[in-house]
Design a protein around this motif. Sequence first.
Motif, mmCIF file in Angstrom:
data_model
loop_
_atom_site.group_PDB
_atom_site.id
_atom_site.type_symbol
_atom_site.label_atom_id
_atom_site.label_comp_id
_atom_site.label_asym_id
_atom_site.label_seq_id
_atom_site.Cartn_x
_atom_site.Cartn_y
_atom_site.Cartn_z
ATOM 1 N N SER A 270 0.811 -1.219 0.000
ATOM 2 C CA SER A 270 0.000 0.000 0.000
ATOM 3 C C SER A 270 0.844 1.267 0.000
ATOM 4 O O SER A 270 0.452 2.282 -0.594
ATOM 5 C CB SER A 270 -0.946 -0.002 1.202
ATOM 6 N N ALA A 271 2.005 1.246 0.634
ATOM 7 C CA ALA A 271 2.848 2.447 0.694
ATOM 8 C C ALA A 271 3.358 2.861 -0.682
ATOM 9 O O ALA A 271 3.671 4.028 -0.905
ATOM 10 C CB ALA A 271 4.026 2.210 1.640
ATOM 11 N N SER A 272 3.447 1.921 -1.596
ATOM 12 C CA SER A 272 3.984 2.187 -2.936
ATOM 13 C C SER A 272 2.912 2.188 -4.012
ATOM 14 O O SER A 272 3.202 2.468 -5.180
ATOM 15 C CB SER A 272 5.038 1.127 -3.294
ATOM 16 N N LEU A 273 1.670 1.895 -3.617
ATOM 17 C CA LEU A 273 0.631 1.577 -4.604
ATOM 18 C C LEU A 273 0.313 2.750 -5.528
ATOM 19 O O LEU A 273 0.288 2.597 -6.752
ATOM 20 C CB LEU A 273 -0.630 1.110 -3.883
ATOM 21 N N GLU A 274 0.054 3.932 -4.984
ATOM 22 C CA GLU A 274 -0.354 5.059 -5.824
ATOM 23 C C GLU A 274 0.757 5.481 -6.772
ATOM 24 O O GLU A 274 0.499 5.829 -7.927
ATOM 25 C CB GLU A 274 -0.811 6.232 -4.955
ATOM 26 N N ARG A 275 2.005 5.467 -6.294
ATOM 27 C CA ARG A 275 3.130 5.788 -7.181
ATOM 28 C C ARG A 275 3.188 4.827 -8.347
ATOM 29 O O ARG A 275 3.354 5.215 -9.501
ATOM 30 C CB ARG A 275 4.450 5.726 -6.403
ATOM 31 N N ALA A 276 3.074 3.525 -8.035
ATOM 32 C CA ALA A 276 3.192 2.506 -9.077
ATOM 33 C C ALA A 276 2.044 2.611 -10.077
ATOM 34 O O ALA A 276 2.256 2.544 -11.289
ATOM 35 C CB ALA A 276 3.224 1.118 -8.440
ATOM 36 N N ARG A 277 0.840 2.796 -9.596
ATOM 37 C CA ARG A 277 -0.302 2.891 -10.511
ATOM 38 C C ARG A 277 -0.206 4.134 -11.386
ATOM 39 O O ARG A 277 -0.513 4.089 -12.580
ATOM 40 C CB ARG A 277 -1.612 2.884 -9.732
ATOM 41 N N GLY A 278 0.234 5.243 -10.809
ATOM 42 C CA GLY A 278 0.400 6.448 -11.607
ATOM 43 C C GLY A 278 1.440 6.266 -12.696
ATOM 44 O O GLY A 278 1.243 6.690 -13.841
ATOM 45 N N PHE A 279 2.549 5.619 -12.357
ATOM 46 C CA PHE A 279 3.606 5.350 -13.347
ATOM 47 C C PHE A 279 3.059 4.521 -14.502
ATOM 48 O O PHE A 279 3.239 4.879 -15.682
ATOM 49 C CB PHE A 279 4.756 4.605 -12.675
ATOM 50 N N PHE A 280 2.385 3.424 -14.196
ATOM 51 C CA PHE A 280 1.892 2.549 -15.267
ATOM 52 C C PHE A 280 0.797 3.224 -16.082
ATOM 53 O O PHE A 280 0.753 3.079 -17.310
ATOM 54 C CB PHE A 280 1.400 1.219 -14.678
ATOM 55 N N ARG A 281 -0.088 3.986 -15.442
ATOM 56 C CA ARG A 281 -1.137 4.674 -16.203
ATOM 57 C C ARG A 281 -0.534 5.623 -17.231
ATOM 58 O O ARG A 281 -0.977 5.685 -18.379
ATOM 59 C CB ARG A 281 -2.063 5.447 -15.250
ATOM 60 N N ARG A 282 0.478 6.384 -16.827
ATOM 61 C CA ARG A 282 1.058 7.383 -17.749
ATOM 62 C C ARG A 282 1.826 6.719 -18.878
ATOM 63 O O ARG A 282 1.725 7.139 -20.037
ATOM 64 C CB ARG A 282 1.950 8.341 -16.955
ATOM 65 N N VAL A 283 2.601 5.697 -18.559
ATOM 66 C CA VAL A 283 3.356 5.018 -19.615
ATOM 67 C C VAL A 283 2.401 4.306 -20.563
ATOM 68 O O VAL A 283 2.552 4.372 -21.790
ATOM 69 C CB VAL A 283 4.365 4.021 -19.006
ATOM 70 N N LEU A 284 1.392 3.647 -20.020
ATOM 71 C CA LEU A 284 0.441 2.928 -20.859
ATOM 72 C C LEU A 284 -0.375 3.877 -21.727
ATOM 73 O O LEU A 284 -0.728 3.556 -22.862
ATOM 74 C CB LEU A 284 -0.496 2.080 -19.993
ATOM 75 N N PHE A 285 -0.675 5.073 -21.214
ATOM 76 C CA PHE A 285 -1.420 6.026 -22.014
ATOM 77 C C PHE A 285 -0.627 6.448 -23.246
ATOM 78 O O PHE A 285 -1.188 6.597 -24.340
ATOM 79 C CB PHE A 285 -1.797 7.255 -21.190
ATOM 80 N N GLU A 286 0.677 6.630 -23.102
ATOM 81 C CA GLU A 286 1.500 6.960 -24.264
ATOM 82 C C GLU A 286 1.504 5.820 -25.272
ATOM 83 O O GLU A 286 1.540 6.051 -26.485
ATOM 84 C CB GLU A 286 2.916 7.302 -23.812
ATOM 85 N N VAL A 287 1.456 4.589 -24.794
ATOM 86 C CA VAL A 287 1.353 3.447 -25.698
ATOM 87 C C VAL A 287 0.016 3.484 -26.432
ATOM 88 O O VAL A 287 -0.061 3.215 -27.635
ATOM 89 C CB VAL A 287 1.514 2.122 -24.920
ATOM 90 N N MET A 288 -1.058 3.854 -25.724
ATOM 91 C CA MET A 288 -2.383 3.944 -26.348
ATOM 92 C C MET A 288 -2.399 4.946 -27.491
ATOM 93 O O MET A 288 -3.136 4.791 -28.467
ATOM 94 C CB MET A 288 -3.423 4.356 -25.304
#
Length: 363
Positions: free
Chosen positions: A212-230
């Motif tokens: 949980s301590a790392s969750l929001e950072r990790a999700r934000g990272f993947f959302r932004r990188v994946l959006f560029e892939v989209m």
Amino acid sequence: MRHAASVMNGSDPGAPGSPPPVLSFRHLLTDAVGTFLDEAGMSCAQTADSIGELIVTLSRYREEGAPLFPMAFMGDDLGQMLALLGGKDPIAIGIGPRSRATVQRALKQCAPLGQGRWWALYLLRVPEGFAYGVFRTDPFPLAESPLERLRRTEEAQAGVVGVLQLADNMLELRAGGGLCRHVYLSGARVEGASPPAVLNELAEAITDGVASASLERARGFFRRVLFEVMQSSHGALVAVLPRERAGSTLFVDGIILPRPLDIVALLDRYHADPTDSAATAVRATGQLLRGMMATDGITVLRADGCIVGYNIFVRHPESLAHQPSVVGGARRRTYEVLGAAVGTELTAAFIRSQDGDAACRRA
């Protein structure tokens, strides 16, 4: 926001030498944008018409044949806009009447500067019409984009409206206070989930086992990188393994990393000690993931945020090619194979087709 051709202009099609009738949905789009601006406290008929032009032009925007995905924002106060969106170092480019022609010129002059999340386009309502230019944004994978900041703005009449192309013919029109429209143009499919919703599903699946301590950072990272892939012009496939798994019997060929790449550890390292070296590692890893997803085959991740492999292929059952329910080419058939394994071998499967459609199946 869905539109249908509904206005027929032109003379009687049966009259000799008469021009053919013209079907247009532009007035519907302008009316809908006008209603949106009323709710956002920015009512103006000329602004509604200009934002309609911005939406239509951005829906498949290209320069020299290359697709571009600039973020565009409109408001009345540049200082207020920059404070809200986290923008810096504005550069004034031009000014013109409050018209479609000015919007077209602003895009032509500014859109090529907005690649890679470094710069965003602004249109400022001034007495003379629109003053336009660009402002600097932060493309760091852990930094919120201007549109993300606008999405979480609670004030309904914040004085800023944003437009962003999500994929070909799919755009987001956004203001504060959760005011939003997804605009689908030129036959874009509307029955499925929106691209942001699909990416959220995938980001959640990839980080389901993250502390949980790392969750929001990790999700934000993947959302932004994946959006560029989209936003890219190629398709992509992702398979998500359960935690602690290093592979699957589904995979018959491809590149499995000798040791899974722990992205969450890199993000935690930067959070604990944000040095230039740690920041470079985060940026480089985001680019690495984008590169992996640009290759043929499947990119394999794990529910604890690790990259397991890429350029992976699976064996297609012969029966799959003959199933009438499976519409599409090899990528779609591969997604069906992955989807059938969700809940056993996999925790999620994702596809982004070359025409921009996206889907995510989770256990």
